[in-house]
Design an enzyme around this catalytic site. Structure first.
Site, short mmCIF file in Angstrom:
data_model
loop_
_atom_site.label_atom_id
_atom_site.label_comp_id
_atom_site.label_asym_id
_atom_site.label_seq_id
_atom_site.Cartn_x
_atom_site.Cartn_y
_atom_site.Cartn_z
CG ASP A 144 19.26 26.21 5.05
OD1 ASP A 144 20.34 26.80 5.18
OD2 ASP A 144 18.70 25.61 5.97
CG HIS A 217 20.25 34.28 9.31
ND1 HIS A 217 20.35 33.87 10.62
CD2 HIS A 217 20.67 33.22 8.56
CE1 HIS A 217 20.82 32.63 10.67
NE2 HIS A 217 21.01 32.21 9.43
#
Length: 346
Positions: A144, A217
């Protein structure tokens, strides 16, 4: 002009506090905020290697209650998004406190000291303790933060410049708390998870445009440049969880010089681009909070009189909040999203 530390390396620990200000306690809260810098220094001095940082953001509805200063140019209530399947709700929040450090103890100590001063005048709407999880990964198992801008690009993306000279050095902060449906997610094969995200899980390599699904995403959060300028934000997301209640999630926090960039990402995710092609990660995560705040320069936080008071005699109008769908903060719906911006850490 000194600023709150917006652009910083990934932290190993973080705390997020969202508060509302009690009616009639505005003067006391504003006074406490002027001492945040000194209090942060005092706690940090006890553990100099902790790299303790504190950012304070103020919401639209609280700004005029706390400060006799013009509203930052692009500050407005959190903009809700309601797609055909998933929604991004707005929830109450006047003040955001974002603490980050190398260890959780200093975050906890600073939070305790801050709340000992703020508790009589505020109500805690949300509190999240974040932690680093294996190689900068979230609890879904993906790295992330790898595509965050760096160096000068990061400063340009996250920090207000000449577009609002009175608040140069500040930043617009959008936060959302997401809860993961881990059983459903873990029932997917690794290959299917990778198609949801748009990156390989182990190597963290982005798929080619030919391989990447349109509803992945990454595809929906990779915005096209405008006039040769990249549209990026700085993310400082953190995993969190409680094994006893089986509550697991990601706290999304995105810093931007222009909140419209973050909002475009959320619109792509919830509504779809084109409409109907919503981010498939939303099928495995639910947004339960949402708030937009402005983190002013540290000089303003220390002394709000550094910005001249609002001149009401000129008849100048405040920004048109209706243009940004200023809805009251409802209770979080049952469906939601994982607006992790790009599942990327700084």
């Amino acid at each position: 002009m000194p600023t709150q530390k917006i652009v910083a390396p990934p932290a190993k620990a973080a705390m997020f506090l969202v508060l509302t200000v009690n009616e009639g306690a505005e003067a006391q809260v504003a006074d406490v905020l002027t001492g945040v810098s000194d209090l942060t220094k005092a706690v940090s001095f006890r553990v100099p290697t902790s790299n303790l940082l504190c950012v304070v953001g103020i919401g639209h509805d609280a700004w005029g209650r706390l400060f006799d200063a013009p509203l930052p140019r692009d500050l407005h209530p959190f903009r809700e998004f309601h797609g055909e399947v998933h929604s991004a709700p707005a929830t109450p929040g006047d003040i955001l406190i974002h603490l980050r450090a190398g260890t959780q103890d200093v975050c906890f100590e600073l939070a305790k000291q801050l709340m000992s001063r703020l508790r009589p005048y505020t109500r805690v709407q949300d509190e999240v303790h974040g932690f680093k999880f294996f190689e900068e990964r979230d609890l879904l198992g993906f790295v992330d933060g790898t595509a965050n801008p760096e160096d000068e690009d990061a400063q340009s993306a996250a920090v207000v410049g000449d577009q609002d000279p009175s608040y140069r050095g500040g930043s617009y902060v959008l936060v959302q708390k997401y809860l993961h449906q881990m059983d459903e997610w873990e029932a997917l094969s690794t290959g299917e998870q990778e198609r949801v995200i748009g990156r390989s899980k182990l190597e963290d390599i982005e798929m080619s445009d030919e391989q990447k699904p349109a509803n992945s995403h990454v595809a929906l959060n990779d915005l096209d440049d405008v006039d040769g300028h990249a549209r990026e934000i700085m993310r400082d997301n953190m995993p969190f969880g409680e094994v006893g209640s089986a509550e697991f999630g990601t706290y999304f926090i995105g810093y931007a010089a222009d909140p419209a960039v973050t909002e475009t990402m959320l619109e792509n995710m919830f509504i779809g681009n084109p409409p109907g092609t919503y981010d498939r990660i939303l099928d495995f995560s639910t947004a339960v909070t949402g708030g937009l705040f402005f983190a002013p320069p540290r000089s303003f936080l220390d002394d709000p009189t550094t910005v001249p008071a609002q001149d009401t005699s000129s008849g100048a109008d405040a920004p048109d909040d209706d243009a940004v769908s200023a809805s009251p903060a409802p209770a979080a719906p049952a469906d939601g999203s994982l607006g992790i911006g790009s599942l990327k850490r700084p």
